[in-house]
Design a protein around this motif. Structure first.
Motif, PDB file in Angstrom:
ATOM      1  N   GLY A 187      -3.372  -7.484  -9.715  1.00  0.00           N
ATOM      2  CA  GLY A 187      -3.408  -7.370 -11.173  1.00  0.00           C
ATOM      3  C   GLY A 187      -4.617  -6.529 -11.548  1.00  0.00           C
ATOM      4  O   GLY A 187      -4.907  -5.526 -10.919  1.00  0.00           O
ATOM      5  N   ALA A 188      -5.356  -6.975 -12.544  1.00  0.00           N
ATOM      6  CA  ALA A 188      -6.524  -6.224 -13.007  1.00  0.00           C
ATOM      7  C   ALA A 188      -7.821  -6.730 -12.388  1.00  0.00           C
ATOM      8  O   ALA A 188      -8.895  -6.281 -12.761  1.00  0.00           O
ATOM      9  N   GLN A 189      -7.732  -7.652 -11.419  1.00  0.00           N
ATOM     10  CA  GLN A 189      -8.937  -8.237 -10.843  1.00  0.00           C
ATOM     11  C   GLN A 189      -9.112  -7.822  -9.389  1.00  0.00           C
ATOM     12  O   GLN A 189      -8.135  -7.598  -8.675  1.00  0.00           O
ATOM     13  N   THR A 190     -10.373  -7.734  -8.969  1.00  0.00           N
ATOM     14  CA  THR A 190     -10.707  -7.405  -7.593  1.00  0.00           C
ATOM     15  C   THR A 190     -11.077  -8.675  -6.837  1.00  0.00           C
ATOM     16  O   THR A 190     -11.845  -9.499  -7.328  1.00  0.00           O
ATOM     17  N   TYR A 191     -10.524  -8.819  -5.655  1.00  0.00           N
ATOM     18  CA  TYR A 191     -10.793  -9.935  -4.756  1.00  0.00           C
ATOM     19  C   TYR A 191     -11.226  -9.356  -3.419  1.00  0.00           C
ATOM     20  O   TYR A 191     -11.108  -8.152  -3.184  1.00  0.00           O
ATOM     21  N   ALA A 232      -3.417  -2.937  -4.326  1.00  0.00           N
ATOM     22  CA  ALA A 232      -4.105  -1.781  -3.736  1.00  0.00           C
ATOM     23  C   ALA A 232      -5.335  -2.256  -2.985  1.00  0.00           C
ATOM     24  O   ALA A 232      -5.960  -3.245  -3.370  1.00  0.00           O
ATOM     25  N   VAL A 233      -5.682  -1.553  -1.916  1.00  0.00           N
ATOM     26  CA  VAL A 233      -6.938  -1.811  -1.207  1.00  0.00           C
ATOM     27  C   VAL A 233      -7.997  -0.940  -1.841  1.00  0.00           C
ATOM     28  O   VAL A 233      -7.747   0.221  -2.178  1.00  0.00           O
ATOM     29  N   CYS A 234      -9.197  -1.506  -2.022  1.00  0.00           N
ATOM     30  CA  CYS A 234     -10.269  -0.764  -2.685  1.00  0.00           C
ATOM     31  C   CYS A 234     -11.293  -0.216  -1.704  1.00  0.00           C
ATOM     32  O   CYS A 234     -11.463   0.985  -1.585  1.00  0.00           O
ATOM     33  N   ARG A 272      -6.487  -8.210  10.325  1.00  0.00           N
ATOM     34  CA  ARG A 272      -5.985  -7.612  11.561  1.00  0.00           C
ATOM     35  C   ARG A 272      -5.619  -6.145  11.325  1.00  0.00           C
ATOM     36  O   ARG A 272      -5.925  -5.285  12.134  1.00  0.00           O
ATOM     37  N   GLU A 273      -4.932  -5.873  10.198  1.00  0.00           N
ATOM     38  CA  GLU A 273      -4.548  -4.505   9.872  1.00  0.00           C
ATOM     39  C   GLU A 273      -4.072  -4.411   8.432  1.00  0.00           C
ATOM     40  O   GLU A 273      -3.827  -5.430   7.785  1.00  0.00           O
ATOM     41  N   ILE A 274      -3.937  -3.182   7.954  1.00  0.00           N
ATOM     42  CA  ILE A 274      -3.379  -2.900   6.634  1.00  0.00           C
ATOM     43  C   ILE A 274      -2.156  -2.029   6.882  1.00  0.00           C
ATOM     44  O   ILE A 274      -2.236  -1.040   7.603  1.00  0.00           O
ATOM     45  N   ARG A 275      -1.032  -2.411   6.286  1.00  0.00           N
ATOM     46  CA  ARG A 275       0.211  -1.671   6.537  1.00  0.00           C
ATOM     47  C   ARG A 275       0.981  -1.462   5.246  1.00  0.00           C
ATOM     48  O   ARG A 275       0.740  -2.130   4.253  1.00  0.00           O
ATOM     49  N   VAL A 299     -16.836  -7.345   3.980  1.00  0.00           N
ATOM     50  CA  VAL A 299     -15.607  -7.751   3.297  1.00  0.00           C
ATOM     51  C   VAL A 299     -14.710  -6.546   3.030  1.00  0.00           C
ATOM     52  O   VAL A 299     -15.170  -5.407   3.005  1.00  0.00           O
ATOM     53  N   LEU A 300     -13.430  -6.853   2.821  1.00  0.00           N
ATOM     54  CA  LEU A 300     -12.447  -5.859   2.394  1.00  0.00           C
ATOM     55  C   LEU A 300     -12.035  -6.260   0.992  1.00  0.00           C
ATOM     56  O   LEU A 300     -11.581  -7.381   0.770  1.00  0.00           O
ATOM     57  N   SER A 301     -12.201  -5.350   0.035  1.00  0.00           N
ATOM     58  CA  SER A 301     -11.826  -5.660  -1.342  1.00  0.00           C
ATOM     59  C   SER A 301     -10.479  -5.029  -1.665  1.00  0.00           C
ATOM     60  O   SER A 301     -10.098  -4.002  -1.100  1.00  0.00           O
ATOM     61  N   PHE A 302      -9.771  -5.678  -2.601  1.00  0.00           N
ATOM     62  CA  PHE A 302      -8.439  -5.232  -2.990  1.00  0.00           C
ATOM     63  C   PHE A 302      -8.159  -5.712  -4.400  1.00  0.00           C
ATOM     64  O   PHE A 302      -8.835  -6.602  -4.923  1.00  0.00           O
TER      65      PHE A 302
END
Length: 157
Positions: free
Chosen positions: A21-25, A100-102, A33-36, A15-18
């Motif tokens: 707000g104040a929560q991580t999903y 933000a990406v985590c 596909r990508e992060i830009r 998984v990719l976490s991000f």
């Protein structure tokens, strides 16, 4: 488990976490596909309020979804770490505006739990699973297929 899962039940999942707000999903890496960086989208009339507009990604026009708004937290505030995560579900592609990406990590099958019922036996339609990673640490796995705007059914001619 819910039928909106985009991974094989009983198997580990990357998984990719991000942050929103104040929560991580998180979402399955297989859907990313990508992060830009953030590109100002062009607004569309009559779009759902969570669709900020569209951007052109190397010749493909795609919607940008304000994930904060889509998750019921109100419009996202612009920030220095904000990015667009480009996700795909079958033939649909969209950008998810996140704070933000985590991290990217692998989740073992026993850490993936079905979402709890929210009353009347209903699951949250945007949640695929809840990932537990230790004492009190939980991350919500989002259902990419349910976050993307619904495509209207073409009318028969």
């Amino acid at each position: 488990m819910s039928n909106s899962l985009s991974y094989a039940e009983g198997q580990a999942l990357q998984v990719l976490s991000f942050e929103v707000g104040a929560q991580t999903y998180c979402v399955p890496v297989s859907a990313v596909r990508e992060i830009r960086g953030v590109t100002p989208p062009t607004p569309l009339p009559d779009a759902p309020p969570y669709v900020r507009g569209v951007i052109n990604l190397r010749g493909q026009v795609m919607p940008v979804i304000d994930l904060s708004w889509r998750l019921g937290k109100g419009a996202a505030e612009d920030g220095p770490r904000q990015v667009i995560i480009v996700v795909e579900n079958q033939t649909d592609v969209a950008g998810l505006l996140v704070d933000a990406v985590c991290d990217s990590f692998t989740v073992e099958a026993e850490q993936i739990n079905p979402p709890p019922a929210l009353g009347d036996g209903q699951d949250s339609p945007l949640v695929s699973a809840v990932i537990t990673a230790g004492e009190g640490s939980m991350t919500v796995l989002l259902a990419v297929s349910r976050i993307l705007p619904e495509r209207p059914v073409a009318l028969a001619a």
